[in-house]
Design an enzyme around this catalytic site. Structure first.
Site, PDB file in Angstrom:
ATOM      1  N   CYS A 134       0.824  -1.200   0.000  1.00 41.35           N
ATOM      2  CA  CYS A 134       0.000   0.000   0.000  1.00 41.35           C
ATOM      3  C   CYS A 134       0.867   1.262   0.000  1.00 41.35           C
ATOM      4  CB  CYS A 134      -0.995  -0.029   1.156  1.00 41.35           C
ATOM      5  SG  CYS A 134      -2.338   1.153   0.985  1.00 41.35           S
ATOM      6  N   HIS A 163      -3.475  -4.576   0.874  1.00 43.06           N
ATOM      7  CA  HIS A 163      -2.821  -5.132   2.063  1.00 43.06           C
ATOM      8  C   HIS A 163      -2.978  -6.654   2.033  1.00 43.06           C
ATOM      9  CE1 HIS A 163      -1.927  -1.546   4.544  1.00 43.06           C
ATOM     10  NE2 HIS A 163      -2.853  -1.002   3.779  1.00 43.06           N
ATOM     11  N   GLU A 173      -1.787  -8.814   3.866  1.00 40.04           N
ATOM     12  CA  GLU A 173      -1.921  -9.366   5.226  1.00 40.04           C
ATOM     13  C   GLU A 173      -3.365  -9.283   5.729  1.00 40.04           C
ATOM     14  OE1 GLU A 173      -1.135  -4.968   5.979  1.00 40.04           O
ATOM     15  OE2 GLU A 173      -0.583  -6.450   4.474  1.00 40.04           O
TER      16      GLU A 173
END
Length: 181
Positions: free
Chosen positions: A79, A158, A160
């Site tokens: 990002c 993102h 994650e």
């Protein structure tokens, strides 16, 4: 620093460790050369805020990018990290609305088509010099870049925060960044 500086959730650290790497948190209170000694296997530039909001962080991470390139350390931008990489390599950032906490359909080279959740207020106005387009949203925005000769990969989402089963989650993206696939 604001809470957004620490946008590296424990899930990200766990996934990095699961691949056999030792994650180390660093910040602008350190000397960039010290952070990269001994040599890490990968530099991850995390999300959290926009480029320009925190000049101290921007300067520190630009120095890390420069040091990593000179030492041959692979870089993964997430990002804001991708935005900083793009800026470092000469691309401008443009403010955008409607890309925070919204699902976007993207096409990712080597991983296919799917949906990710975006959290960014800025987009790249173009693919930086020396990079290829790695991922693009259906609405035509750059969502990922990969360097033509250096091991540098950046994604605007993102990974994650994606489900572990997603091809756009951390482990597949890390493997691409490290050239493990």
């Amino acid at each position: 620093f604001s809470d957004s500086y620490w946008a590296a959730p424990s899930k990200l650290f766990g996934e990095i460790a699961r691949l056999g790497f030792e994650p180390v948190l660093s910040g602008p209170w350190q000397v960039p050369g010290d952070v990269l000694s001994p040599l890490p296997t990968l530099l991850v530039l995390t999300g959290g805020g926009s480029v320009g909001e925190n000049p101290l962080r921007d300067d520190f991470e630009r120095k890390l990018i420069d040091e990593s390139i000179s030492k041959g350390i692979p870089i993964l931008g997430l990002c804001r990290g991708t935005q900083l990489l793009a800026s470092f390599f000469g691309s401008d950032l443009v403010g955008i609305e409607g890309h925070v906490a919204c699902d976007k359909t993207i096409v990712v080279r080597g991983l296919g088509k799917g949906t990710v959740t975006c959290y960014h207020n800025d987009v790249l106005n173009k693919v930086p010099s020396g990079f290829n387009l790695f991922a693009e949203s259906e609405d035509g925005f750059v969502e990922g870049i990969i360097h033509k000769s250096l091991r540098i990969l950046g994604v605007q989402w993102h990974p994650e925060r994606e489900e572990d089963s997603s091809p756009f989650s951390t482990v597949p993206i890390l493997k691409l960044a490290l050239g493990l696939v």
